[in-house]
Design an enzyme around this catalytic site. Structure first.
Site, PDB file in Angstrom:
ATOM      1  N   GLU A   1       0.803  -1.215   0.000  1.00 58.06           N
ATOM      2  CA  GLU A   1       0.000   0.000   0.000  1.00 58.06           C
ATOM      3  C   GLU A   1       0.841   1.273   0.000  1.00 58.06           C
ATOM      4  O   GLU A   1       0.346   2.339  -0.362  1.00 58.06           O
ATOM      5  CB  GLU A   1      -0.941   0.003   1.205  1.00 58.06           C
ATOM      6  CG  GLU A   1      -2.033  -1.052   1.118  1.00 58.06           C
ATOM      7  CD  GLU A   1      -2.758  -1.267   2.427  1.00 58.06           C
ATOM      8  OE1 GLU A   1      -3.757  -1.997   2.404  1.00 58.06           O
ATOM      9  OE2 GLU A   1      -2.329  -0.733   3.457  1.00 58.06           O
TER      10      GLU A   1
ATOM     11  N   ASP B   1     -12.743  -7.232   1.257  1.00 59.47           N
ATOM     12  CA  ASP B   1     -13.430  -8.519   1.409  1.00 59.47           C
ATOM     13  C   ASP B   1     -14.659  -8.323   2.277  1.00 59.47           C
ATOM     14  O   ASP B   1     -14.895  -7.242   2.820  1.00 59.47           O
ATOM     15  CB  ASP B   1     -12.497  -9.562   2.031  1.00 59.47           C
ATOM     16  CG  ASP B   1     -12.011  -9.143   3.413  1.00 59.47           C
ATOM     17  OD1 ASP B   1     -12.711  -9.442   4.386  1.00 59.47           O
ATOM     18  OD2 ASP B   1     -10.933  -8.514   3.504  1.00 59.47           O
TER      19      ASP B   1
END
Length: 260
Positions: free
Chosen positions: A15, A221
């Protein structure tokens, strides 16, 4: 007045890699098993670092950023698991409040209360928060995310009609991965949108040091046993790109603002 220096945390190495690539005049400092990347984005000084996983690790990292690197505000980007049924993969959640869902010192104090602070919920700086919400909504409104991903990536990760959602994020040293765990969490924190492992701890440190902060999470998710997306692949291919474009937009809009 101290110069503006923005700390940027990522919850995964993948990230921060794209954000590090944006830095001009980059240098590196290694402290406490962490590599801090120092440079400028749009002529603003920034320090970028991988927070490491969990509340203790991320709290340690942001403390370093404040005490040793003198940051004046903090941006945390990362992924999170959806708790709200209204969230889809790729949606962006901006925290308007944060709670540590695994903090429980009852009967000495009420559930989720932070010892000595007398608070169960922490809130970001209003001005910084508003600029982040506005900046991110501009990206969505102007199709700034439309060309980030290929059609095959959109199909692979179900990235369609991404939206920005504002709400509560819960943090804890627990990976929520079942419907039973989600339902238990919703019973005690009914307004929670998503769950992760760092944000509320980072918020606590920033609160104690009076550092404006904002937590931005991309839904990776559904935080249950039906999640089929490869977490690391999603982070590397999707969340990292979103983090870069959001940070670019945000730093540009922050250039002429100060929060103290």
């Amino acid at each position: 007045m101290a110069a503006k220096r923005i700390g940027i945390l990522g919850a995964m190495p993948e990230e921060i890699n794209g954000i590090v690539s944006l830095l001009k005049g980059r240098s590196e400092v290694i402290k406490g098993m962490r590599t801090y990347y120092i440079g400028t984005i749009n002529d603003i000084e920034v320090v970028v670092v991988f927070s490491r996983w969990g509340k203790v690790a991320s709290a340690t990292t942001v403390t370093h950023l404040i005490v040793e690197f003198g940051i004046t505000e903090l941006i945390f980007t990362g992924v999170a698991g959806a708790i709200s049924k209204d969230l889809n993969i790729g949606d962006i959640v901006i925290a308007n409040s944060l709670v540590q869902h695994d903090l429980d010192a009852r009967p000495i104090m009420k559930q989720f209360e932070i010892p000595l602070l007398g608070k169960t919920i922490l809130y970001p700086s209003e001005k910084l928060f508003n600029i982040v919400v506005s900046s991110t909504n501009e990206l969505i409104k102007n199709d700034g995310l439309a060309n980030l991903f290929s059609l095959s990536e959109c199909h692979a990760f179900s990235l369609f009609n991404q939206k920005v959602v504002v709400g509560q994020i819960a943090s804890g040293d627990q990976f929520i991965s079942s419907s039973i765990e989600k339902e238990k969490l919703l019973k005690v924190i009914p307004n929670v949108l998503c769950v992760e492992m760092e944000g509320a701890a980072v918020a606590q440190v920033c609160y104690e040091y009076n550092i404006p902060f904002v937590i931005i999470r991309t839904i990776s998710d559904s935080a249950n046993e039906n999640s089929i997306i490869d977490f690391k692949e999603f982070t590397a291919k999707i969340a990292s790109k979103l983090g870069v474009i959001i940070v670019q937009k945000l730093v540009n809009n922050l250039k002429n603002d100060f929060y103290h």
